[in-house]
Design a protein around this motif. Sequence first.
Motif, mmCIF file in Angstrom:
data_model
loop_
_atom_site.group_PDB
_atom_site.id
_atom_site.type_symbol
_atom_site.label_atom_id
_atom_site.label_comp_id
_atom_site.label_asym_id
_atom_site.label_seq_id
_atom_site.Cartn_x
_atom_site.Cartn_y
_atom_site.Cartn_z
ATOM 1 N N HIS A 122 0.858 -1.181 0.000
ATOM 2 C CA HIS A 122 0.000 0.000 0.000
ATOM 3 C C HIS A 122 0.891 1.225 0.000
ATOM 4 O O HIS A 122 1.570 1.515 0.986
ATOM 5 N N ASN A 123 0.904 1.929 -1.109
ATOM 6 C CA ASN A 123 1.743 3.113 -1.241
ATOM 7 C C ASN A 123 1.183 4.272 -0.429
ATOM 8 O O ASN A 123 -0.031 4.392 -0.228
ATOM 9 N N ASP A 124 2.074 5.123 0.000
ATOM 10 C CA ASP A 124 1.701 6.417 0.589
ATOM 11 C C ASP A 124 0.852 6.298 1.841
ATOM 12 O O ASP A 124 0.018 7.159 2.131
ATOM 13 N N VAL A 125 1.046 5.217 2.607
ATOM 14 C CA VAL A 125 0.394 5.109 3.906
ATOM 15 C C VAL A 125 1.455 4.736 4.928
ATOM 16 O O VAL A 125 2.461 4.107 4.592
ATOM 17 N N PRO A 126 1.284 5.097 6.177
ATOM 18 C CA PRO A 126 2.273 4.734 7.203
ATOM 19 C C PRO A 126 2.259 3.236 7.474
ATOM 20 O O PRO A 126 1.261 2.551 7.221
ATOM 21 N N LYS A 127 3.366 2.745 8.003
ATOM 22 C CA LYS A 127 3.473 1.330 8.331
ATOM 23 C C LYS A 127 2.351 0.906 9.277
ATOM 24 O O LYS A 127 1.832 -0.218 9.179
ATOM 25 N N SER A 128 1.959 1.776 10.179
ATOM 26 C CA SER A 128 0.929 1.435 11.153
ATOM 27 C C SER A 128 -0.391 1.081 10.472
ATOM 28 O O SER A 128 -1.130 0.206 10.941
ATOM 29 N N GLU A 129 -0.689 1.748 9.360
ATOM 30 C CA GLU A 129 -1.934 1.446 8.651
ATOM 31 C C GLU A 129 -1.860 0.080 7.989
ATOM 32 O O GLU A 129 -2.824 -0.691 8.006
ATOM 33 N N ARG A 130 -0.683 -0.241 7.412
ATOM 34 C CA ARG A 130 -0.517 -1.575 6.839
ATOM 35 C C ARG A 130 -0.540 -2.639 7.935
ATOM 36 O O ARG A 130 -1.061 -3.736 7.746
ATOM 37 N N ALA A 131 0.031 -2.307 9.093
ATOM 38 C CA ALA A 131 0.033 -3.254 10.204
ATOM 39 C C ALA A 131 -1.387 -3.573 10.648
ATOM 40 O O ALA A 131 -1.726 -4.734 10.929
ATOM 41 N N THR A 132 -2.240 -2.556 10.705
ATOM 42 C CA THR A 132 -3.631 -2.781 11.094
ATOM 43 C C THR A 132 -4.328 -3.702 10.099
ATOM 44 O O THR A 132 -5.084 -4.614 10.493
ATOM 45 N N GLU A 133 -4.059 -3.496 8.815
ATOM 46 C CA GLU A 133 -4.671 -4.348 7.798
ATOM 47 C C GLU A 133 -4.169 -5.789 7.923
ATOM 48 O O GLU A 133 -4.952 -6.743 7.838
ATOM 49 N N ILE A 134 -2.862 -5.947 8.137
ATOM 50 C CA ILE A 134 -2.297 -7.291 8.274
ATOM 51 C C ILE A 134 -2.834 -7.987 9.523
ATOM 52 O O ILE A 134 -3.159 -9.178 9.493
ATOM 53 N N ARG A 135 -2.950 -7.255 10.623
ATOM 54 C CA ARG A 135 -3.461 -7.869 11.837
ATOM 55 C C ARG A 135 -4.868 -8.428 11.622
ATOM 56 O O ARG A 135 -5.220 -9.489 12.146
ATOM 57 N N GLY A 136 -5.681 -7.736 10.841
ATOM 58 C CA GLY A 136 -7.019 -8.231 10.564
ATOM 59 C C GLY A 136 -7.017 -9.544 9.809
ATOM 60 O O GLY A 136 -7.967 -10.330 9.902
ATOM 61 N N ILE A 137 -5.932 -9.795 9.058
ATOM 62 C CA ILE A 137 -5.814 -11.042 8.292
ATOM 63 C C ILE A 137 -5.196 -12.155 9.129
ATOM 64 O O ILE A 137 -5.673 -13.295 9.134
ATOM 65 N N ILE A 138 -4.114 -11.832 9.843
ATOM 66 C CA ILE A 138 -3.364 -12.902 10.513
ATOM 67 C C ILE A 138 -3.927 -13.295 11.868
ATOM 68 O O ILE A 138 -3.700 -14.425 12.312
ATOM 69 N N ASP A 139 -4.639 -12.402 12.548
ATOM 70 C CA ASP A 139 -5.113 -12.741 13.889
ATOM 71 C C ASP A 139 -5.964 -14.015 13.899
ATOM 72 O O ASP A 139 -5.731 -14.908 14.735
ATOM 73 N N PRO A 140 -6.927 -14.184 12.980
ATOM 74 C CA PRO A 140 -7.675 -15.451 12.960
ATOM 75 C C PRO A 140 -6.797 -16.650 12.600
ATOM 76 O O PRO A 140 -7.005 -17.747 13.117
ATOM 77 N N LEU A 141 -5.808 -16.446 11.725
ATOM 78 C CA LEU A 141 -4.920 -17.540 11.351
ATOM 79 C C LEU A 141 -4.043 -17.954 12.523
ATOM 80 O O LEU A 141 -3.795 -19.148 12.739
#
Length: 235
Positions: free
Chosen positions: A28-47
Amino acid sequence: MEPDHRVTLRVKVADDGSIHTFTVQVLHNDVPKSERATEIRGIIDPLLDEVPLSDADRQAVREAVDGEVENETGDTEWSSEKGGTFNVRTSDDITSVAVGESSTEFMPRTPLTEDHQPFLDELAARGWQCTTEDISIDCTTNGPGKIVGTLSTAGQPNNEPRLVEVRVWFGGAVPGPEDQRMIDAYEALAAVGDRGEVAAIGLRKLAEGEKLFFNSDVEFYRGDAYYQVQGVQFI
């Protein structure tokens, strides 16, 4: 999802149906790492809740995703004698997470072709001068930029070198899909056969504005100074 926002999830499933390894990559271009981290957490937490990790290991992975370290690797107490590992990597526009059981099985990078000579022959016919040294191919012409390739013998039959990566480097202006050097690269890839034709189509999509995508076992990525076609290494 917009061209500069891509999410990729891969899961390797064991014979008994359990998860052996999973990887998640968010571009995801032009967004802070924290925003990508939030998106990733939504994917990996159930896994993470589905794989045989301790609560402490799950927390370590989550903290690595939320943290500021660019490349963090750790061991986990995966419920087998082999144990497990995790890795979290972050760049300016990509965050990736890999979690799974440790394995001694080596998976080579998928080659783009079984025989890269037609790739070189086509470039030579189009006026490019190519040199090969060890695992590197370097091709130049009178125009700007260059085309480079990477060979690998790792895990390949009879340890013969296979072409696993091609990059079109920019020199000055970013080349569009009809730029001559791009056409030369398309035709050189297509010269190696069906897989090369698919790679050529993907390369053109990068020149048309795509940022990151996969086609089966090939990854396509547009960097700041190059277009890249690369065979996937699944583990």
